[in-house]
Design a protein around this motif. Structure first.
Motif, PDB file in Angstrom:
ATOM      1  N   GLN A 148     -12.614  -9.031  -2.792  1.00  0.00           N
ATOM      2  CA  GLN A 148     -12.889  -7.960  -3.741  1.00  0.00           C
ATOM      3  C   GLN A 148     -11.665  -7.576  -4.567  1.00  0.00           C
ATOM      4  OE1 GLN A 148     -14.927  -5.705  -0.232  1.00  0.00           O
ATOM      5  NE2 GLN A 148     -15.442  -4.551  -2.086  1.00  0.00           N
ATOM      6  N   THR A 149     -11.935  -7.258  -5.819  1.00  0.00           N
ATOM      7  CA  THR A 149     -10.891  -6.689  -6.671  1.00  0.00           C
ATOM      8  C   THR A 149     -11.193  -5.229  -6.993  1.00  0.00           C
ATOM      9  OG1 THR A 149     -12.056  -7.470  -8.644  1.00  0.00           O
ATOM     10  CG2 THR A 149     -10.337  -8.906  -7.718  1.00  0.00           C
ATOM     11  N   GLU A 150     -12.402  -4.770  -6.634  1.00  0.00           N
ATOM     12  CA  GLU A 150     -12.787  -3.381  -6.811  1.00  0.00           C
ATOM     13  C   GLU A 150     -13.497  -2.909  -5.549  1.00  0.00           C
ATOM     14  OE1 GLU A 150     -14.239  -2.110 -10.930  1.00  0.00           O
ATOM     15  OE2 GLU A 150     -14.829  -4.232 -10.843  1.00  0.00           O
ATOM     16  N   TYR A 151     -13.424  -1.610  -5.295  1.00  0.00           N
ATOM     17  CA  TYR A 151     -14.136  -1.043  -4.158  1.00  0.00           C
ATOM     18  C   TYR A 151     -14.437   0.421  -4.444  1.00  0.00           C
ATOM     19  CZ  TYR A 151      -9.766   1.224  -2.759  1.00  0.00           C
ATOM     20  OH  TYR A 151      -8.630   1.989  -2.737  1.00  0.00           O
ATOM     21  N   CYS A 152     -15.394   0.962  -3.681  1.00  0.00           N
ATOM     22  CA  CYS A 152     -15.752   2.371  -3.833  1.00  0.00           C
ATOM     23  C   CYS A 152     -14.920   3.211  -2.874  1.00  0.00           C
ATOM     24  CB  CYS A 152     -17.237   2.569  -3.542  1.00  0.00           C
ATOM     25  SG  CYS A 152     -18.328   1.659  -4.663  1.00  0.00           S
ATOM     26  N   ALA A 153     -14.467   4.359  -3.329  1.00  0.00           N
ATOM     27  CA  ALA A 153     -13.634   5.237  -2.506  1.00  0.00           C
ATOM     28  C   ALA A 153     -14.313   5.487  -1.167  1.00  0.00           C
ATOM     29  CB  ALA A 153     -13.389   6.552  -3.224  1.00  0.00           C
ATOM     30  N   GLY A 154     -13.536   5.348  -0.097  1.00  0.00           N
ATOM     31  CA  GLY A 154     -14.065   5.541   1.250  1.00  0.00           C
ATOM     32  C   GLY A 154     -14.518   4.258   1.910  1.00  0.00           C
ATOM     33  N   THR A 155     -14.630   3.186   1.147  1.00  0.00           N
ATOM     34  CA  THR A 155     -15.030   1.883   1.690  1.00  0.00           C
ATOM     35  C   THR A 155     -14.023   0.845   1.215  1.00  0.00           C
ATOM     36  OG1 THR A 155     -17.354   2.550   1.532  1.00  0.00           O
ATOM     37  CG2 THR A 155     -16.905   0.216   1.919  1.00  0.00           C
ATOM     38  N   PRO A 156     -12.967   0.567   1.999  1.00  0.00           N
ATOM     39  CA  PRO A 156     -11.904  -0.338   1.544  1.00  0.00           C
ATOM     40  C   PRO A 156     -12.429  -1.725   1.165  1.00  0.00           C
ATOM     41  CG  PRO A 156     -11.243   0.835   3.528  1.00  0.00           C
ATOM     42  CD  PRO A 156     -12.711   1.105   3.340  1.00  0.00           C
ATOM     43  N   ALA A 157     -11.663  -2.404   0.332  1.00  0.00           N
ATOM     44  CA  ALA A 157     -12.009  -3.763  -0.083  1.00  0.00           C
ATOM     45  C   ALA A 157     -11.667  -4.758   1.021  1.00  0.00           C
ATOM     46  CB  ALA A 157     -11.251  -4.124  -1.356  1.00  0.00           C
ATOM     47  N   THR A 158     -12.398  -5.853   1.070  1.00  0.00           N
ATOM     48  CA  THR A 158     -12.110  -6.941   2.012  1.00  0.00           C
ATOM     49  C   THR A 158     -11.528  -8.118   1.238  1.00  0.00           C
ATOM     50  OG1 THR A 158     -13.925  -6.292   3.475  1.00  0.00           O
ATOM     51  CG2 THR A 158     -13.081  -8.532   3.709  1.00  0.00           C
ATOM     52  N   VAL A 159     -10.361  -8.608   1.671  1.00  0.00           N
ATOM     53  CA  VAL A 159      -9.760  -9.798   1.069  1.00  0.00           C
ATOM     54  C   VAL A 159      -9.377 -10.762   2.182  1.00  0.00           C
ATOM     55  CG1 VAL A 159      -8.890  -8.526  -0.932  1.00  0.00           C
ATOM     56  CG2 VAL A 159      -7.423  -8.834   1.065  1.00  0.00           C
ATOM     57  N   GLN A 160      -9.222 -12.041   1.829  1.00  0.00           N
ATOM     58  CA  GLN A 160      -8.895 -13.062   2.818  1.00  0.00           C
ATOM     59  C   GLN A 160      -8.132 -14.203   2.147  1.00  0.00           C
ATOM     60  OE1 GLN A 160     -12.439 -12.169   2.580  1.00  0.00           O
ATOM     61  NE2 GLN A 160     -12.505 -13.383   0.691  1.00  0.00           N
ATOM     62  N   THR A 161      -7.573 -15.075   2.973  1.00  0.00           N
ATOM     63  CA  THR A 161      -6.893 -16.257   2.438  1.00  0.00           C
ATOM     64  C   THR A 161      -7.884 -17.386   2.296  1.00  0.00           C
ATOM     65  OG1 THR A 161      -6.258 -16.849   4.686  1.00  0.00           O
ATOM     66  CG2 THR A 161      -4.648 -15.641   3.378  1.00  0.00           C
ATOM     67  N   SER A 162      -7.469 -18.442   1.585  1.00  0.00           N
ATOM     68  CA  SER A 162      -8.397 -19.495   1.191  1.00  0.00           C
ATOM     69  C   SER A 162      -8.766 -20.456   2.314  1.00  0.00           C
ATOM     70  CB  SER A 162      -7.802 -20.286   0.011  1.00  0.00           C
ATOM     71  OG  SER A 162      -6.509 -20.759   0.371  1.00  0.00           O
ATOM     72  N   GLN A 163      -7.925 -20.607   3.337  1.00  0.00           N
ATOM     73  CA  GLN A 163      -8.221 -21.538   4.421  1.00  0.00           C
ATOM     74  C   GLN A 163      -7.493 -21.087   5.677  1.00  0.00           C
ATOM     75  OE1 GLN A 163      -6.351 -24.908   2.258  1.00  0.00           O
ATOM     76  NE2 GLN A 163      -5.200 -25.257   4.143  1.00  0.00           N
TER      77      GLN A 163
END
Length: 203
Positions: free
Chosen positions: A27-42
């Motif tokens: 994610q590059t955007e998220y709603c306040a109170g619900t953090p974004a989830t990011v991960q690496t490619s492999q």
């Protein structure tokens, strides 16, 4: 070549393993109170994120910006990702109050209401985050109006009418406004007083 001038040959292989090139996705955007989830490619052997987390997939907020990760592969080689930024979108919550008098009704979120309470409605907004409207309905009781005691007088006599229970009053029979009126009816007469309290409720 040894001390006897005897010569032999051997070889050694140096393997050059590539450094990993991790890529952050998610994610590059998220709603306040619900953090974004990011991960690496492999998958990698280890992860070291700039916000201190050490798993392959993490939760981030804009307080973590800019987010980066350094990874180590199975060969012990390390590499650092490019910067990843997330943006917080506001969750809109509004609150308002409606006041009515007993016996009246009002429309809240498209539904006619007569009972006191807080009514909530959630709907999507333009930024993809839900917006919530909380409307509190207050139902005021009607004022208890007292026009005074019934009484008897003689023809030609007068009596004073005095009301209570409200803030303002309006009498029938052309008497008009006022808490008290002196009357001299020529026959038995019923006087009605209408009172309005500070909430605008009438009885």
């Amino acid at each position: 070549t040894d001390g006897n001038l005897c010569v032999n040959t051997d070889q050694v292989i140096v393997t050059v393993n590539p450094n990993p090139t991790p890529v952050i996705s998610g994610q590059t955007e998220y709603c306040a109170g619900t953090p974004a989830t990011v991960q690496t490619s492999q998958p990698y052997s280890s992860y070291s994120w700039s916000n201190g987390q050490t798993t392959s997939s993490i939760l981030v907020t804009d307080a973590d910006n800019p987010i980066q990760v350094t990874v180590t592969n199975a060969f012990g080689c390390s590499g650092t990702s490019a910067v990843h930024t997330v943006t917080e979108n506001v969750v809109i919550t509004t609150a308002s109050t409606i006041e009515i008098c007993q016996g009246q009704n009002t429309t809240i979120h498209g539904i006619v209401r007569t009972t006191a309470g807080t009514y909530s409605n959630t709907s999507p907004s333009a930024n993809g985050c839900d917006s919530t409207s909380n409307i509190t309905l207050i139902v005021h009781a009607l004022p208890i109006i007292n026009a005074g005691l019934d009484n008897a007088i003689c023809i030609g006599a007068s009596t004073t009418l005095t009301a209570s229970g409200a803030s303002t009053y309006n009498w029938s029979n052309g008497l008009g406004a006022g808490i008290s009126h002196n009357v001299t009816p020529i026959s038995t007469t019923t006087y009605t007083v209408t009172g309005t309290d500070i909430n605008g409720c009438v009885n």
